[in-house]
Motif scaffolding. Structure first.
Motif, short mmCIF file in Angstrom:
data_model
loop_
_atom_site.label_atom_id
_atom_site.label_comp_id
_atom_site.label_asym_id
_atom_site.label_seq_id
_atom_site.Cartn_x
_atom_site.Cartn_y
_atom_site.Cartn_z
N ILE A 118 0.69 -1.14 0.02
CA ILE A 118 0.06 -0.05 0.02
C ILE A 118 0.90 1.34 0.07
O ILE A 118 0.29 2.28 -0.45
CB ILE A 118 -0.96 0.13 1.11
CG1 ILE A 118 -2.07 1.12 1.10
CG2 ILE A 118 -0.30 0.14 2.54
CD1 ILE A 118 -3.05 1.01 0.02
N ALA A 119 2.23 1.20 0.37
CA ALA A 119 3.05 2.27 0.43
C ALA A 119 3.09 2.92 -1.05
O ALA A 119 3.80 3.89 -1.21
CB ALA A 119 4.29 1.83 1.18
N MET A 120 3.14 1.95 -2.10
CA MET A 120 3.36 2.26 -3.36
C MET A 120 2.28 3.32 -4.00
O MET A 120 2.45 3.58 -5.03
CB MET A 120 3.54 1.03 -4.38
CG MET A 120 4.72 0.24 -3.72
SD MET A 120 6.40 1.09 -3.74
CE MET A 120 6.55 1.21 -5.33
N THR A 121 1.34 3.51 -3.30
CA THR A 121 0.16 4.47 -3.98
C THR A 121 0.64 5.83 -3.55
O THR A 121 -0.28 6.71 -4.31
CB THR A 121 -1.25 4.05 -2.89
OG1 THR A 121 -1.07 4.36 -1.53
CG2 THR A 121 -1.63 2.68 -3.33
N GLU A 122 1.50 6.22 -3.04
CA GLU A 122 2.14 7.58 -2.81
C GLU A 122 2.39 8.16 -4.14
O GLU A 122 2.84 7.53 -4.86
CB GLU A 122 3.26 7.65 -1.67
CG GLU A 122 2.98 7.25 -0.26
CD GLU A 122 2.12 8.02 0.43
OE1 GLU A 122 1.90 9.22 0.01
OE2 GLU A 122 1.29 7.58 1.24
N LEU A 139 6.12 10.60 -6.16
CA LEU A 139 6.93 10.07 -7.46
C LEU A 139 5.89 9.93 -8.53
O LEU A 139 4.83 9.20 -8.32
CB LEU A 139 7.71 8.89 -7.42
CG LEU A 139 8.84 9.10 -6.55
CD1 LEU A 139 9.75 7.53 -6.41
CD2 LEU A 139 9.87 10.07 -6.79
N ARG A 140 5.80 10.95 -9.73
CA ARG A 140 4.75 10.81 -10.66
C ARG A 140 4.83 10.03 -11.59
O ARG A 140 6.08 9.45 -11.96
CB ARG A 140 4.75 12.20 -11.29
CG ARG A 140 4.37 13.19 -10.19
CD ARG A 140 2.92 13.40 -9.79
NE ARG A 140 2.87 14.41 -8.76
CZ ARG A 140 1.52 14.63 -8.19
NH1 ARG A 140 0.58 13.79 -8.50
NH2 ARG A 140 1.66 15.44 -7.45
N PRO A 141 3.48 9.10 -11.95
CA PRO A 141 2.19 9.42 -11.59
C PRO A 141 2.25 9.04 -10.23
O PRO A 141 1.30 9.48 -9.03
CB PRO A 141 1.29 8.89 -12.53
CG PRO A 141 2.40 7.82 -13.15
CD PRO A 141 3.56 8.21 -13.11
N THR A 142 2.50 7.63 -9.74
CA THR A 142 2.37 7.19 -8.44
C THR A 142 3.95 6.32 -8.44
O THR A 142 4.49 5.92 -9.45
CB THR A 142 1.40 6.17 -8.19
OG1 THR A 142 1.30 5.04 -9.28
CG2 THR A 142 -0.05 7.09 -8.10
N ARG A 143 4.29 5.93 -7.34
CA ARG A 143 5.37 5.09 -6.95
C ARG A 143 5.22 3.67 -7.79
O ARG A 143 6.15 3.24 -8.29
CB ARG A 143 5.58 4.66 -5.41
CG ARG A 143 5.98 6.10 -4.57
CD ARG A 143 6.42 5.62 -3.36
NE ARG A 143 6.42 6.56 -2.36
CZ ARG A 143 6.65 6.47 -1.16
NH1 ARG A 143 6.61 5.28 -0.36
NH2 ARG A 143 6.93 7.65 -0.31
N ASP A 198 -3.87 -3.30 -8.22
CA ASP A 198 -3.80 -2.27 -7.20
C ASP A 198 -2.77 -2.92 -6.01
O ASP A 198 -2.87 -3.71 -5.63
CB ASP A 198 -4.77 -1.69 -6.66
CG ASP A 198 -5.71 -0.94 -7.84
OD1 ASP A 198 -5.06 -0.46 -8.92
OD2 ASP A 198 -6.93 -0.97 -7.64
N PRO A 199 -1.70 -1.84 -5.71
CA PRO A 199 -0.90 -2.45 -4.53
C PRO A 199 -1.78 -2.34 -3.26
O PRO A 199 -2.79 -1.63 -2.91
CB PRO A 199 0.28 -1.16 -4.33
CG PRO A 199 -0.50 0.17 -5.09
CD PRO A 199 -1.67 -0.47 -6.08
N ALA A 200 -1.55 -3.56 -2.35
CA ALA A 200 -2.22 -3.63 -1.29
C ALA A 200 -1.42 -4.34 -0.15
O ALA A 200 -0.39 -4.93 -0.63
CB ALA A 200 -3.46 -4.64 -1.35
N TYR A 244 12.20 -0.77 -2.90
CA TYR A 244 11.65 -0.62 -1.60
C TYR A 244 10.92 0.67 -1.34
O TYR A 244 11.68 1.68 -1.20
CB TYR A 244 12.24 -1.04 -0.44
CG TYR A 244 11.92 -1.86 0.57
CD1 TYR A 244 11.11 -2.87 0.88
CD2 TYR A 244 11.82 -1.19 2.06
CE1 TYR A 244 10.51 -3.53 1.86
CE2 TYR A 244 11.22 -1.79 3.16
CZ TYR A 244 10.58 -2.65 3.11
OH TYR A 244 9.98 -3.44 3.92
N GLY A 245 9.49 0.69 -1.40
CA GLY A 245 9.13 1.92 -0.99
C GLY A 245 8.20 2.06 0.45
O GLY A 245 7.76 3.26 0.86
N ALA A 246 8.21 1.20 1.04
CA ALA A 246 7.65 1.26 2.50
C ALA A 246 8.76 1.48 3.41
O ALA A 246 9.99 1.38 3.23
CB ALA A 246 6.90 -0.11 2.87
#
Length: 471
Positions: A98-102, A105-109, A167-169, A200-202
């Protein structure tokens, strides 16, 4: 209970400086201060766009210099010919939590990581055509196998592109992903390297057990881990990279922006330096070089069981495979083309870095030797900037010329980038006659012998004759 009566000492530097708090003991004596300077973190050295001074009367030249500096920065690599593992086995681990929904970084991570992962796969097989790759994802506290170990980049890209539909979850599990990567690399041959690259995005990891046990297993199995973080520096990630790379934490990066993210991720496409003396011992590896066949009727290939009229026959058992490089499913022989092996050699014998040319030495050239691009006209004798240093503050050439140390020809920055990243040869050296090439080569060897000895010693190589050995 903690002592709250502490004396605050304000730092006289900028806001990025660390505040120093000293505690006085009951005896009244202050604690000793360490004189060792603190290592600055990467985020403390950020250069913002508004920090770059642009003079109103010279904006065009300043912007051109900054663009040239961006191109030249990618070429500042170590040119020492060290022994590297050109047959690699790598596992790419993607964070699908879920941290990759930030959207920092455009459009999203998530979407940006998928796009850069596809670029990584293309560049990886372009630089390492006889290597293997697998892709793993982290989602809902589990490790998901996206693609198996294979040498076909089209297969990996297709599997990564399918992630756009999801979707990331959930939370990532660093331990589960590393255990799956260790299992995928466990049966790889000893003549190749074992690596794992993690996006790693979290800032957390939902692990079922002690991750330090997994780290010890990775060190035992000689698996190197590189991490590109998207949020901030995480302590366990730094420890993971440091312990699996022999105490070197330089393979752990935190992306500052989209461009920096792509640069640090593509750095992992370069084969790592062989450090262990046991691994770097000389050895022979049997390979087959099959020829392509075209059949009148379609037949099944042994690797995918897909009917096709074209393919390659194993030089040992005549088993049909559809793509190269690959491993024969019947006899296990490594099947490649001669061009694949030739493309892997440029890592062992890198092209020397080209030098900046001052205005004094720029008189002999008016255009680029390779593309015939017109160079800026040198200033006249007696001008104020005629004796300016060859290298500017942005590590670019003051005359927009770069010269090869061997042939002495002048090139533009675009040809410099193309020759070092794509061609891996100097057009000036290749155009010399054999007699002139031998004289230049012998002169360059005498000049380079001392430089190579010093550089090889700095990289931990005692004998320069060992660095040319291909494992």
């Amino acid at each position: 209970m903690a002592d709250s009566d502490s004396d605050y000492i304000a730092s006289s530097g900028d806001e990025a400086g660390a505040h120093i708090v000293s505690k006085k003991s009951r005896g009244g004596k202050g604690s000793k201060k360490s004189n060792k300077p603190r290592e600055r973190e990467r985020w403390e050295e950020v250069q913002r766009a508004w920090d770059v001074g642009l003079e109103d009367d010279n904006i065009e030249s300043t912007v051109a210099e900054l663009l040239e500096a961006g191109k030249k920065r990618r070429l500042l690599k170590d040119e020492t010919p060290l022994q590297r593992g050109i047959i690699r086995h790598l596992v790419l681990i993607l964070d699908l939590s879920i941290a990759m929904t930030e959207k920092d970084l455009r459009p999203t991570r998530y979407l940006l990581s998928i796009r850069y992962a596809c670029d990584f796969v293309r560049e990886y097989f372009e630089q390492n055509p006889i290597s293997q790759l697998a892709v793993i994802g982290m989602r809902d506290g589990l490790a998901i196998r996206i693609s198996d170990m294979s040498g076909n980049p089209i297969y990996h890209i297709e599997q990564i592109e399918k992630l756009r539909l999801d979707d990331p979850a959930g939370s990532p599990s660093l331990q589960n992903a590393l255990e799956m990567a260790r299992a995928a690399l466990f049966h790889t041959p000893s003549h190749g390297t074992r690596e794992a690259v993690i996006i790693y995005g979290a800032l957390w990891s939902a692990d079922p057990g002690d991750i330090h046990d997994t780290i010890r297993s990775l060190v035992t199995d000689k698996i190197r881990v590189s991490i590109v973080g998207l949020a901030a520096q995480v302590s366990i990630c730094k420890e993971l990279v440091k312990r699996t790379n022999g105490g070197d934490a330089s393979s752990y990066h935190v992306a500052l922006n989209e461009v920096h993210f792509r640069e640090k991720l593509l750095e992992a496409t370069t084969p790592p330096i062989t450090r262990s003396q046991k691994v770097s011992a000389n050895g022979l590896l049997m390979m087959g070089f099959p020829s392509r066949i075209v059949e009148r009727t379609a037949s099944l290939c042994a690797c995918h069981s897909i009917p096709s009229k074209g393919g390659y026959l194993c030089s040992r058992c005549s088993t049909k495979v559809c793509t190269l490089p690959s491993e024969c499913p019947a006899c296990g022989l490594t099947l490649i083309l001669s061009t694949h092996l030739a493309r892997s050699y440029h890592h062992l014998f890198p092209l020397r870095n080209w030098l900046e040319v001052s205005w004094t030495d720029a008189q002999k050239s008016t255009h680029c030797f390779s593309c015939h691009k017109v160079f800026p006209v040198p200033p006249k004798e007696g001008a104020a900037n005629i004796n300016a240093p060859a290298k500017t503050g942005h590590n670019t050439s003051v005359s927009s010329r770069y010269t090869c140390p061997d042939c002495g020809q002048h090139f533009c920055v675009d040809c410099d980038v193309f020759c070092h990243e794509t061609l891996y040869n100097c057009p000036g050296c290749q155009s010399l006659s054999e007699e002139t090439k031998q004289k230049t080569k012998s002169r360059g060897k005498r000049k380079k012998r001392s430089d190579t000895t010093v550089a090889a010693t700095a990289n931990g190589v005692e004998n320069s004759a060992d660095v040319m050995v291909i494992d």
